[in-house]
Motif scaffolding. Sequence first.
Motif, PDB file in Angstrom:
ATOM      1  N   GLU A  62       0.542  -1.019  -0.511  1.00 46.37           N
ATOM      2  CA  GLU A  62       0.166   0.020   0.027  1.00 46.37           C
ATOM      3  C   GLU A  62       0.968   0.969   0.140  1.00 46.37           C
ATOM      4  O   GLU A  62       0.204   1.892  -0.705  1.00 46.37           O
ATOM      5  N   SER A  63       2.027   1.669   0.887  1.00 46.36           N
ATOM      6  CA  SER A  63       2.575   2.524   0.611  1.00 46.36           C
ATOM      7  C   SER A  63       3.604   2.342  -0.193  1.00 46.36           C
ATOM      8  O   SER A  63       4.568   1.726  -0.767  1.00 46.36           O
ATOM      9  N   TYR A  64       4.114   3.294  -0.223  1.00 43.94           N
ATOM     10  CA  TYR A  64       5.562   4.356  -2.182  1.00 43.94           C
ATOM     11  C   TYR A  64       6.364   4.979  -2.004  1.00 43.94           C
ATOM     12  O   TYR A  64       5.520   5.588  -1.492  1.00 43.94           O
ATOM     13  N   TRP A  65       7.488   5.155  -2.665  1.00 41.11           N
ATOM     14  CA  TRP A  65       8.266   5.941  -3.115  1.00 41.11           C
ATOM     15  C   TRP A  65       7.802   6.456  -4.174  1.00 41.11           C
ATOM     16  O   TRP A  65       7.253   5.921  -5.074  1.00 41.11           O
ATOM     17  N   SER A  66       7.369   8.060  -3.669  1.00 42.64           N
ATOM     18  CA  SER A  66       7.413   8.945  -5.462  1.00 42.64           C
ATOM     19  C   SER A  66       8.558   9.871  -5.354  1.00 42.64           C
ATOM     20  O   SER A  66       8.691  10.456  -4.772  1.00 42.64           O
ATOM     21  N   SER A  67       8.696  10.051  -6.962  1.00 47.57           N
ATOM     22  CA  SER A  67      10.008  11.287  -7.272  1.00 47.57           C
ATOM     23  C   SER A  67       9.121  12.046  -7.010  1.00 47.57           C
ATOM     24  O   SER A  67       7.347  12.186  -7.102  1.00 47.57           O
ATOM     25  N   GLN A  68       9.542  13.438  -7.537  1.00 46.92           N
ATOM     26  CA  GLN A  68       8.423  14.814  -7.264  1.00 46.92           C
ATOM     27  C   GLN A  68       8.481  14.606  -9.424  1.00 46.92           C
ATOM     28  O   GLN A  68       9.111  14.224  -9.637  1.00 46.92           O
ATOM     29  N   SER A  69       7.362  15.479  -9.581  1.00 44.61           N
ATOM     30  CA  SER A  69       6.907  15.037 -11.388  1.00 44.61           C
ATOM     31  C   SER A  69       8.063  16.088 -11.527  1.00 44.61           C
ATOM     32  O   SER A  69       7.888  15.832 -13.105  1.00 44.61           O
ATOM     33  N   GLU A  70       9.048  17.154 -11.632  1.00 43.10           N
ATOM     34  CA  GLU A  70       9.823  17.479 -11.819  1.00 43.10           C
ATOM     35  C   GLU A  70      10.806  16.632 -12.379  1.00 43.10           C
ATOM     36  O   GLU A  70      12.124  17.523 -13.100  1.00 43.10           O
ATOM     37  N   ASP A  71      11.334  15.780 -11.495  1.00 42.84           N
ATOM     38  CA  ASP A  71      12.456  15.264 -11.351  1.00 42.84           C
ATOM     39  C   ASP A  71      12.487  13.985 -12.795  1.00 42.84           C
ATOM     40  O   ASP A  71      12.283  12.986 -12.618  1.00 42.84           O
ATOM     41  N   MET A 149       8.162  10.768 -13.702  1.00 36.90           N
ATOM     42  CA  MET A 149       8.161  10.540 -12.555  1.00 36.90           C
ATOM     43  C   MET A 149       7.695   9.409 -11.877  1.00 36.90           C
ATOM     44  O   MET A 149       7.358   8.394 -13.014  1.00 36.90           O
ATOM     45  N   MET A 150       8.771   8.621 -10.987  1.00 36.65           N
ATOM     46  CA  MET A 150       9.051   7.115 -11.187  1.00 36.65           C
ATOM     47  C   MET A 150       8.175   6.542  -9.047  1.00 36.65           C
ATOM     48  O   MET A 150       7.874   7.601  -8.263  1.00 36.65           O
TER      49      MET A 150
END
Length: 776
Positions: A62-71, A149-150
């Motif tokens: 359920e939890s996840y890492w997210s990069s920033q959209s501008e990355d 983004m990832m």
Amino acid sequence: MFIKGMKNRRRFTLGFWVCGMLTLCGTYAVNAQNNLSFSARATSSSALENNGANLAIDNSPESYWSSQSEDENAWLVLRFPGATEVVKIEINFAPKAIPNDAFHLQYLLNGNWRTFHKVTNNKDQKVEVELKKPQLIDRVRLLATDGQMMQVSEVLLLGQKYADASGLENKPVLVNQSGYNLNRSKRFTAPDVNDHTPFAVVNVKTGKEEFTGKVMREKGDFSNFNPLSEDEFLIKIKELESFPFRIGPNWIERVTYRNMVDFMLGARHYVGTVDDIRRISFAWRDGDFFNWSMQSLVAMYLSNPEAYERMERKGRYVSNDSFPDNYKGLWGKLEPFAAETPDIVQLIHWDADVKISQQLDHEMQKAELAHFLYAWPYLKQWLPQQNFDIVYQYVKDNWEKETVSDHSLSQYNLSKEHNLLSLKTQLGTTKGEMPPGFSVIPNLMLYEVALREGDATAEKFFSAAYRQLDWMIKNLDWSDPMTTKGQRMSEHMTMRAFAYFYQQFPDRAPKGIPEKVKEWAQLMLDRSDNLWDFRKYSAEEWTPPGWNETGNILGFPAAVFAANGILEDKALIKDLEMLAWSHFENAFGRNPTGRQFSYKGPEEVEGVDLGWYSRHRGGIGLLDEVQFVFDGSPKSFHYPNFPEVGDLGWTEGWVQFNTAFNLSMAYMANYYTAIALEKTAEGKYQVALTAPINFDYKTIEKASLTISNKAGDIIVVELGDEQALAEKLTGEIEFTGDAILCENQRLPFGKNDSLTLSYGYGFFQRSLVISAADFN
């Protein structure tokens, strides 16, 4: 996969890398695949609030890492506590996320991320990557290459446990296998041994315990054990034992001095152990423009001239007249040296000859020639005056030249321009090609040469050095590893620049040197507070990530001894001195692998039991058969104590590694050199020289010491050691009231006169000044 050891240290065994190739050798599978990600630490290029990198390895879908959209180049790195073998990788994108179309899986080698698997045209939320060959890593990077983004909920790395037998050949107590210097710091490491556990230094011949102490923080100190004996000793802790070792005066010098010179003889380009023309090579095979060979050779000679002058002459002048046409002009512009020239001077001549013959004008190649010119008063007894004249003219014509010839370059050049009077503000990479302050000493040396030659423009060289060091004091941030260990085998250049300016020009040096050096010293101690007394790259990293840092360890003592010549805090000086010795110990076996850094160490270095795992055959330098090659050192995944890793990571000797060691040995020789004068009877005085001269404990060693008066008159007193294991060499002089007598020599010495007793040359000269009143 992991076995939890004492003090929460995780240990595991696995396959190993040979010479950077991803191959398994001498291994066997012993259990099923396991998810290794739980043991990792995650970092990322960016992260949204409440979506940190750690959520990609928390075992929760359920939890996840997210990069920033501008990355646009998002990445996730998983760092393991040691090297890990991976056979399968599973990437789960967040349930509601759009999976990345393209991404790479990478490992770190020599500071660069190398891709070992690419994924393209992906539409799946779950990607499974089965590797054709097991991947040996201590960190893996997931890199988005589609500019998006990832968002990753879970990364699983699956692997197997392997055993590498070569990683388990060391002893449970780690020491300098060859030996320790008498009356210097002596330590060992005993991983996983509890505090207050007794240890003993045992005489191998008699079995007697001759010194005892207690292990603290997995290490022991027996610096106060200084036996006048040629016996071998070992450390014993209950049933645990170390390899045997010796303790003697100048032990490290005894086992390395001849080897150091032999390496430089063999590693010469064209005329060494092989005569091939090699790429990225000038005077030395695989030497490049930042090998620091000239300054290391000059420093060696100036620091301890008697030791090098008495060596057997193995070198000889080699003309290129009999070589094929493509060798013509590669050397020979300088007239040959005289017969019976010491090998060290032959090597200095060789380096200058190649630079001049090939008109090498990279700023660092030009800078090296300043060391030749500076040392000329001490070289000219063997070299023709033409040598100085042609080198000096070349340096004057090219010192301020901003451009560089193509043939002087290599792919590692980062210099923006090549005027050595210009301020140098850029930092090099961990390759070691542009250390801060590399132009300071050359400019100061050329200033002294110009003054000696009556050049009216001499001040410009001093001004350039002043501007450079002043900038370094104000701008270098020691907390940034790229100003220290990140410069790898070239790090010593920076601190040596501070020391040279401060000691040679104390009244004209920039303000703030002692304070800046003290900051450096304290940080070095802070980063060395561990079981190996090993200076780490940073708070998190043990070594420069992915690099073979061998020369960094070998060159670090030069920086320490240079700094100690500036510091005044005695406790700080003593602690730093211990660090210098702990790094020599590291290179000779007191490290997680338990191995001396040379593959041929057991046959080439007295007392070494276990050499480096392997050597790199061939390579640019063809150095594998040269005497005294430093082949490899523990990598980040060996620390803090994973001997099971074995022969993993890049292994290859390099001239730059040996020259770093050369400089450490030169600075150490100067650091411990001392002169004393003691009255023994009326009108009789004993002169005592402490210097690394006594290597053969079975013969009487000799040395010469110069005595001069104010008028510049000179006599030479011959010294000898009084006993086999003496650290001092002594001689006698007589004071008659108006003269000093020594054998058949007479030196006028009036009541207002002073005597200067000196050993060593130039900036490495050690002197004792005595007034007439001191004789009354």
